[in-house]
Design a protein around this motif. Structure first.
Motif, short mmCIF file in Angstrom:
data_model
loop_
_atom_site.label_atom_id
_atom_site.label_comp_id
_atom_site.label_asym_id
_atom_site.label_seq_id
_atom_site.Cartn_x
_atom_site.Cartn_y
_atom_site.Cartn_z
N VAL A 13 0.87 -1.18 0.00
CA VAL A 13 0.00 0.00 0.00
C VAL A 13 0.91 1.23 0.00
N GLN A 14 0.48 2.25 -0.72
CA GLN A 14 1.23 3.51 -0.73
C GLN A 14 1.01 4.28 0.55
N PRO A 15 2.08 4.77 1.16
CA PRO A 15 1.89 5.60 2.35
C PRO A 15 1.61 7.06 1.98
N LEU A 60 -10.96 2.22 4.55
CA LEU A 60 -11.66 0.94 4.55
C LEU A 60 -11.53 0.21 3.21
N GLY A 61 -11.36 0.96 2.11
CA GLY A 61 -11.16 0.32 0.81
C GLY A 61 -9.84 -0.45 0.78
N ASN A 62 -8.79 0.17 1.27
CA ASN A 62 -7.48 -0.50 1.33
C ASN A 62 -7.58 -1.77 2.19
N TYR A 63 -8.33 -1.63 3.26
CA TYR A 63 -8.45 -2.74 4.21
C TYR A 63 -9.29 -3.88 3.64
N THR A 106 6.18 5.95 -15.24
CA THR A 106 6.92 4.69 -15.09
C THR A 106 6.54 3.92 -13.82
N TYR A 107 5.70 4.53 -13.02
CA TYR A 107 5.23 3.92 -11.77
C TYR A 107 4.85 2.43 -11.88
N PRO A 108 4.07 2.03 -12.90
CA PRO A 108 3.70 0.61 -12.95
C PRO A 108 4.89 -0.33 -13.18
N ALA A 110 8.44 -4.43 -10.75
CA ALA A 110 9.68 -4.84 -10.09
C ALA A 110 9.38 -5.38 -8.69
N ASP A 111 8.51 -4.69 -7.94
CA ASP A 111 8.14 -5.15 -6.60
C ASP A 111 7.70 -6.62 -6.65
N ILE A 112 6.85 -6.89 -7.62
CA ILE A 112 6.22 -8.21 -7.71
C ILE A 112 7.21 -9.26 -8.22
N VAL A 149 -4.94 -7.71 -4.28
CA VAL A 149 -5.18 -6.27 -4.48
C VAL A 149 -6.66 -6.02 -4.74
N GLY A 150 -7.05 -4.76 -4.69
CA GLY A 150 -8.38 -4.34 -5.11
C GLY A 150 -8.44 -4.24 -6.63
N ALA A 151 -9.67 -4.06 -7.14
CA ALA A 151 -9.89 -4.11 -8.58
C ALA A 151 -9.12 -3.04 -9.35
N ASP A 152 -8.83 -1.92 -8.71
CA ASP A 152 -8.17 -0.82 -9.44
C ASP A 152 -6.72 -1.15 -9.82
N GLN A 153 -6.16 -2.20 -9.25
CA GLN A 153 -4.76 -2.55 -9.57
C GLN A 153 -4.64 -3.65 -10.62
N LYS A 154 -5.77 -4.12 -11.11
CA LYS A 154 -5.76 -5.25 -12.03
C LYS A 154 -4.92 -4.95 -13.28
N ARG A 209 -13.89 -3.39 -4.63
CA ARG A 209 -14.14 -2.02 -5.03
C ARG A 209 -15.10 -1.37 -4.04
N VAL A 210 -14.54 -0.82 -2.97
CA VAL A 210 -15.35 -0.12 -1.97
C VAL A 210 -15.54 1.30 -2.50
N MET A 211 -16.78 1.78 -2.47
CA MET A 211 -17.06 3.06 -3.09
C MET A 211 -17.10 4.20 -2.06
N LYS A 267 -14.80 5.34 -6.59
CA LYS A 267 -14.20 4.48 -5.56
C LYS A 267 -13.71 5.31 -4.38
N MET A 268 -13.74 4.69 -3.21
CA MET A 268 -13.20 5.34 -2.03
C MET A 268 -11.71 5.50 -2.26
N SER A 269 -11.18 6.72 -2.05
CA SER A 269 -9.75 6.90 -2.34
C SER A 269 -9.09 7.87 -1.39
N LYS A 270 -7.77 7.66 -1.23
CA LYS A 270 -7.00 8.52 -0.34
C LYS A 270 -6.90 9.92 -0.89
N SER A 271 -6.96 10.03 -2.23
CA SER A 271 -6.71 11.32 -2.84
C SER A 271 -7.98 12.15 -3.03
P1 TYM Z 1 -2.97 1.86 -3.23
O1 TYM Z 1 -2.00 2.34 -2.20
O2 TYM Z 1 -3.71 2.86 -4.02
O3 TYM Z 1 -4.01 0.90 -2.57
C1 TYM Z 1 -3.61 -0.19 -1.75
C2 TYM Z 1 -4.52 -1.37 -1.94
O4 TYM Z 1 -5.86 -1.00 -1.64
C3 TYM Z 1 -6.70 -1.32 -2.72
N1 TYM Z 1 -7.77 -0.30 -2.81
C4 TYM Z 1 -9.07 -0.59 -2.79
N2 TYM Z 1 -9.73 -1.76 -2.70
C5 TYM Z 1 -11.07 -1.70 -2.68
N3 TYM Z 1 -11.77 -0.55 -2.74
C6 TYM Z 1 -11.17 0.64 -2.84
N4 TYM Z 1 -11.87 1.77 -2.88
C7 TYM Z 1 -9.74 0.66 -2.85
N5 TYM Z 1 -8.82 1.65 -2.94
C8 TYM Z 1 -7.62 1.04 -2.90
C9 TYM Z 1 -5.80 -1.27 -3.95
O5 TYM Z 1 -6.33 -2.03 -5.01
C10 TYM Z 1 -4.54 -1.87 -3.40
O6 TYM Z 1 -4.59 -3.28 -3.38
N6 TYM Z 1 0.13 0.58 -6.94
C11 TYM Z 1 -0.47 0.13 -5.71
C12 TYM Z 1 0.55 -0.20 -4.65
C13 TYM Z 1 1.60 -1.17 -5.07
C14 TYM Z 1 1.46 -2.58 -5.12
C15 TYM Z 1 2.75 -3.06 -5.50
C16 TYM Z 1 0.41 -3.45 -4.88
C17 TYM Z 1 2.88 -0.86 -5.40
N7 TYM Z 1 3.56 -2.01 -5.66
C18 TYM Z 1 2.99 -4.43 -5.66
C19 TYM Z 1 0.66 -4.82 -5.03
C20 TYM Z 1 1.93 -5.28 -5.43
C21 TYM Z 1 -1.34 1.24 -5.16
O7 TYM Z 1 -1.18 2.40 -5.48
O8 TYM Z 1 -2.23 0.84 -4.21
#
Ligand code: TYM
Length: 343
Positions: A8-10, A16-19, A126-128, A133-135, A145-150, A196-198, A206-210
């Motif tokens: 997860v990005q700090p 709750l979506g991340n969780y 280049t972020y992805p 590389a992480d993976i 992961v959540g659906a947005d990372q597919k 996908r928590v909204m 979607k629920m988002s940090k930003s």
């Molecule tokens: P990030 O930090 O945006 O989100 C972390 C995780 O939370 C999930 N997520 C959600 N799930 C359900 N509903 C939501 N509303 C919601 N918002 C976020 C994301 O899908 C993610 O699983 N690029 C990634 C971080 C990353 C990563 C990785 C993940 C970097 N390297 C390697 C897996 C493997 C990101 O920005 O997640």
């Protein structure tokens, strides 16, 4: 044992979506798999950031992993920037990743549009590759992961396949390597509900940090009165009774899904329990359930944060284990690409 890696990005605090989309599933997976959970701080600087905030958010995120139930005795919990192989492999992969693949990423399109496409840092594009590389460094089988990372995980697979074809196999063997695949091809693992928590203020986003408004998300560390207020003010509609699959009622579907996930009751049970309820009856019940679910997590978080030395020792231990695993992959890649080994 199969390998699992996620992160997860700090940025800001976890919600709750991340969780529900990610971390909760990590907790379930840690018994069955060999797991690595990383706080991806290098990813958190792809948009302008405040150094102090990064420092704080990184430690907070790591503490929240543990508070959520990740057991540092089973899983390696570490900070991405502590393991330099991530940045290094990202560079090697980047040089062989077509720019066109990166421009197609939905998150890049969205975020660059909102920031001004010519002005954003190159890291946003280049972020992805850094994520790939992480993976790939860990020979990861599954990425929860959540659906947005597919889409990003599909890209990681494409990059891995391209590299294997170009540098693996016989060519690598001739350079003294093992031959065969350089990278394992990872797969995304998404939960059936919760992927996908909204947003609380708009059931179609979607629920988002930003997101600008804090009222749109449930932060894991929100105190009970804040949670109560946010849920009370969450967007509703004019219908009576909650429903799960009415496309005209995204807010009802979202809040019902949250209710089901935090209580552990099946969707069907939740639907029948709430079918006749007014929003006025449902919301306090939902708020109580969310608060009850987060309370133990918040308590564990506080006690972890009281002891700085504890967190640092977990992160040091995690980085050691991660470094060892990642170093092996990086050595292979260097060899296969023709870099002179250092004596
Ligand atoms: P990030 O930090 O945006 O989100 C972390 C995780 O939370 C999930 N997520 C959600 N799930 C359900 N509903 C939501 N509303 C919601 N918002 C976020 C994301 O899908 C993610 O699983 N690029 C990634 C971080 C990353 C990563 C990785 C993940 C970097 N390297 C390697 C897996 C493997 C990101 O920005 O997640």
């Amino acid at each position: 044992k199969q390998r699992v890696l996620s992160g997860v990005q700090p940025t800001g605090t976890l919600h709750l979506g991340n969780y529900l989309g990610a971390i909760r599933n990590w907790v379930k997976m840690q018994e069955l798999y060999d797991t690595f959970f990383c706080v991806v701080d290098l990813h958190a600087i792809t948009l302008p950031h405040e150094p102090r905030d990064l420092l704080e958010a990184t430690r907070k995120s790591a503490a929240l992993y543990i508070a959520s139930g990740i057991n540092p005795d089973n899983a390696s919990i570490f900070v991405q920037s502590h393991v330099t192989a991530h940045a290094e492999l990202a560079w090697l992969l980047q040089c062989y990743t077509p720019i066109g693949w990166l421009r197609r990423m939905i998150q890049f399109k969205e975020k660059s549009a909102s920031q001004g496409a010519e002005e954003v840092g190159a890291g946003l594009l280049t972020y992805p590759v850094l994520m790939a590389a992480d993976i790939l460094l860990y020979g990861t089988d599954l990425v929860p992961v959540g659906a947005d990372q597919k889409q990003h995980i599909e890209l990681a697979r494409d990059i891995a396949e391209r590299f294997n074809a170009k540098f693996g196999g016989k060519k690598w063997k001739k350079l003294g390597g093992r031959g065969g695949r350089l990278f394992k091809i990872p797969e995304a693992f998404m939960p059936p509900t919760g992927a996908r928590v909204m947003s609380l203020t708009d059931g179609t986003k979607k629920m988002s940090k930003s997101a600008e408004s804090d009222a749109s998300r449930i932060n894991l560390l929100d105190p009970p009165d804040v949670l109560y207020g946010k849920i009370k003010r969450a967007k509703t509609d004019a219908f009576v009774g909650l429903e799960y699959d009415n496309p005209d009622r995204p807010e009802a579907a979202n809040l019902l899904a949250i209710y089901s996930l935090v209580t552990g009751k099946s969707t069907e049970d939740c639907v029948s329990e709430t079918a006749q309820m007014s929003w006025g009856d449902f919301k306090p019940m939902l708020a109580d359930a969310v608060i009850a679910h987060l309370e133990p997590l918040q308590q564990r978080y506080s006690s972890i944060m009281e002891d700085e030395g504890y967190l640092d020792s977990i992160l040091a231990q995690g980085a050691d284990k991660a470094e060892e695993a990642a170093g092996r992959t990086l050595d292979n890649v260097r060899q296969a690409m023709g870099f002179v080994p250092r004596r």
